[in-house]
Design a protein around this motif. Structure first.
Motif, PDB file in Angstrom:
ATOM      1  N   GLY A  11     -18.854   1.255   4.744  1.00  0.00           N
ATOM      2  CA  GLY A  11     -18.385   1.297   3.365  1.00  0.00           C
ATOM      3  C   GLY A  11     -19.027   0.130   2.634  1.00  0.00           C
ATOM      4  O   GLY A  11     -19.505  -0.808   3.281  1.00  0.00           O
ATOM      5  N   ASN A  70     -13.015   9.147  -4.810  1.00  0.00           N
ATOM      6  CA  ASN A  70     -12.577   7.883  -4.235  1.00  0.00           C
ATOM      7  C   ASN A  70     -11.063   7.748  -4.226  1.00  0.00           C
ATOM      8  O   ASN A  70     -10.504   6.804  -4.771  1.00  0.00           O
ATOM      9  N   GLY A  71     -10.384   8.725  -3.639  1.00  0.00           N
ATOM     10  CA  GLY A  71      -8.933   8.670  -3.559  1.00  0.00           C
ATOM     11  C   GLY A  71      -8.271   9.289  -4.780  1.00  0.00           C
ATOM     12  O   GLY A  71      -8.887  10.034  -5.536  1.00  0.00           O
ATOM     13  N   ILE A  95      -7.532   4.596   4.345  1.00  0.00           N
ATOM     14  CA  ILE A  95      -8.582   3.967   5.146  1.00  0.00           C
ATOM     15  C   ILE A  95      -8.420   4.473   6.588  1.00  0.00           C
ATOM     16  O   ILE A  95      -7.321   4.422   7.144  1.00  0.00           O
ATOM     17  N   GLU A 103      -8.555  14.313   4.239  1.00  0.00           N
ATOM     18  CA  GLU A 103      -7.939  14.256   2.902  1.00  0.00           C
ATOM     19  C   GLU A 103      -7.238  15.566   2.564  1.00  0.00           C
ATOM     20  O   GLU A 103      -6.151  15.567   1.993  1.00  0.00           O
ATOM     21  N   PRO A 107     -18.820   8.385  -0.298  1.00  0.00           N
ATOM     22  CA  PRO A 107     -18.186   9.065   0.842  1.00  0.00           C
ATOM     23  C   PRO A 107     -19.157   9.942   1.655  1.00  0.00           C
ATOM     24  O   PRO A 107     -19.118   9.925   2.875  1.00  0.00           O
ATOM     25  N   GLN A 166     -10.353  -2.850   4.758  1.00  0.00           N
ATOM     26  CA  GLN A 166     -11.088  -1.961   5.666  1.00  0.00           C
ATOM     27  C   GLN A 166     -11.465  -2.688   6.966  1.00  0.00           C
ATOM     28  O   GLN A 166     -11.368  -2.131   8.055  1.00  0.00           O
ATOM     29  N   LYS A 181      -5.942   4.988  -1.971  1.00  0.00           N
ATOM     30  CA  LYS A 181      -6.831   5.655  -1.042  1.00  0.00           C
ATOM     31  C   LYS A 181      -6.503   5.334   0.395  1.00  0.00           C
ATOM     32  O   LYS A 181      -5.872   4.325   0.696  1.00  0.00           O
ATOM     33  N   ASN A 189     -13.984   5.477   4.833  1.00  0.00           N
ATOM     34  CA  ASN A 189     -13.215   6.459   4.070  1.00  0.00           C
ATOM     35  C   ASN A 189     -12.976   7.653   4.970  1.00  0.00           C
ATOM     36  O   ASN A 189     -13.870   8.027   5.720  1.00  0.00           O
TER      37      ASN A 189
END
Ligand code: MG
Length: 442
Positions: free
Chosen positions: A331, A7-8, A106, A118, A302, A78, A104, A112
């Motif tokens: 989400g 989660n980030g 968005i 990422e 995710p 979000q 994190k 996500n």
């Protein structure tokens, strides 16, 4: 070690995450996205001002304009990103203890970002190939209000008049954090009466730890037991989760709440369900009842979001009570969950405990075995011992016997093994727990 966890990026100031990392993260996000504007929101931790300033500095230096949404829950940020089709950054450590913080990303659709995105942002943080501004291309920042549009989006998904007529009486616990600015306003819009605890923001989280576990919310539980409320709710720090207590103050199992929400939404919409292997067979029952497909995934929000996008699924969820309804947002959102709970109670005209009791009674026991990094050996042992059971390996090892199962998997965040045992039969669960504990210690 990859920077992004499930989660980030998370850590403790000047121990595991630094202001310099925050600046590089801002530069990397600003370099990665081609969009001119990037939204930034944050929770109320002691380090949030500091991390916001360095992340914003990085974004501005990369040439982006920053839309500062202020201190709001993650799902409100979000929804803002989704409505405005721009990427964003959230500064929060969600349900982690007060000394943690994190960042994190968005995506433009409010979800996500996938692993691929990422990895690219992580690569930029490491190699430093950032876009850098000149004095006349540097970005500017301005503030915008995101709470009102967020609440309007929630209300589109429930029958507001029906809820208003019920004149609900609720107890809420905002964990001294972000939902202080949203949940009371949501309830006023729904004309519900409420009593609140931990409803002032406080960076030290004096009321309780931000994770809404049964242990952490014992003040809420004792209050709910001593006074009459239709429903009680506790949020986590950044507001993407809600856990509920029924009208008697008893905690509602997240696995059951999600099934109730799925049953309710499938009365209105048709579409497939996406749930992790840790959810009980109750969700299979809901899928069968409505004649829709159930896709099982590995554990973690995710991956559920990713599969929902890929398969155009209607609804996903987790056994901790997280409901993911992509028509609204891909989400979790504790605010939407709360509104859905009120929608369910008012449309069915029964107490929440009765609605839960009407569901087939699949029980789900969760056990954590700490300090174990020998998952492979344990898995082999289990396969041998339970050789008569069928199994799948979607995540760890899930052993199946009719509509009962044992799931063992390594934790994604610490050296531990997580075990889930589910059945309608409590004795089956007790027996398996004894066997499992014997197997693990032998
Ligand atoms: Mg959270």
């Amino acid at each position: 070690m990859p920077l992004f966890g499930t989660n980030g990026i998370r850590g403790v100031l000047n121990e595991t995450i630094s202001p310099e990392l925050g600046y590089r993260f801002g530069m990397a996000v600003g370099t990665y996205y081609v969009d001119k504007k990037i939204a930034v929101a944050y929770d109320n931790r002691t380090t949030s001002d500091l991390f916001r300033d360095v992340v914003v500095a990085g974004l501005l230096n990369s040439g982006k304009d920053v839309v500062d949404l202020g201190m709001i829950p993650t799902p409100a940020a979000q929804i803002y990103c989704k409505l405005n089709n721009i990427p964003g950054v959230m500064i929060t450590a969600s349900h982690n203890p007060p000394n943690f913080n994190g960042f994190k990303v968005i995506s433009k659709d409010g979800s996500n970002p996938g692993k691929g995105e990422e990895v690219k942002i992580e690569g930029l943080i490491e190699n430093g190939n950032f876009n850098k501004s000149r004095w006349d291309t540097v970005g500017a920042s301005h503030k915008e209000e995101a709470v009102e549009p967020y609440l309007r989006e929630i209300l589109k998904n429930v029958n507001r008049d029906q809820i208003r007529k019920k004149r609900f009486r609720l107890l809420i616990d905002c964990a001294n954090s972000t939902t202080v600015v949203t949940t009371p306003r949501l309830l006023r819009l729904l004309e519900a009466n409420y009593v609140s605890i931990n409803a002032n923001t406080d960076s030290y989280f004096p009321g309780r730890e931000p994770e809404p576990t049964e242990e952490n919310i014992k003040d809420l539980i004792s209050f709910a037991k001593s006074t009459e409320f239709d429903l009680s709710v506790a949020h986590d720090g950044d507001g993407d989760r809600a856990v509920f207590l029924d009208e008697k103050g008893k905690m509602i199992d997240g696995d059951k709440f999600v099934a109730l929400a799925a049953d309710h939404l499938l009365d209105k919409y048709k579409g497939d369900l996406v749930f992790p292997v840790a959810s009980s067979f109750l969700i299979d029952w809901v899928a069968q009842k409505h004649g829709v497909k159930l896709i099982r995934t590995p554990v973690g929000a995710p991956v559920i979001s990713e599969v929902l996008t890929r398969t155009n699924g209607l609804l996903g969820g987790e056994e901790n009570g997280k409901v993911i309804f992509p028509r609204y947002l891909n989400g979790g959102d504790g605010g939407l969950s709360l509104a859905l709970a009120l929608d369910i109670i008012s449309s069915r005209g029964a107490e929440i405990s009765d609605l839960i009791k009407e569901l087939p009674d699949y029980k789900l026991r969760r056990i954590k075995i700490a300090n174990r990094d020998d998952f492979k050996e344990i898995k082999a042992k289990f396969k041998e011992y339970y050789s008569k059971m069928s199994y799948d390996e979607i995540d760890g090892l899930r052993l199946l016997e009719k509509d009962s199962f044992i799931l063992i998997r390594p934790s994604g965040t610490e050296p531990a093994i997580r075990i889930y045992i589910s059945s309608m039969d409590s004795e089956w669960i007790d027996r398996r727990e004894r066997e499992i504990k014997g197997l693990i210690t032998s």
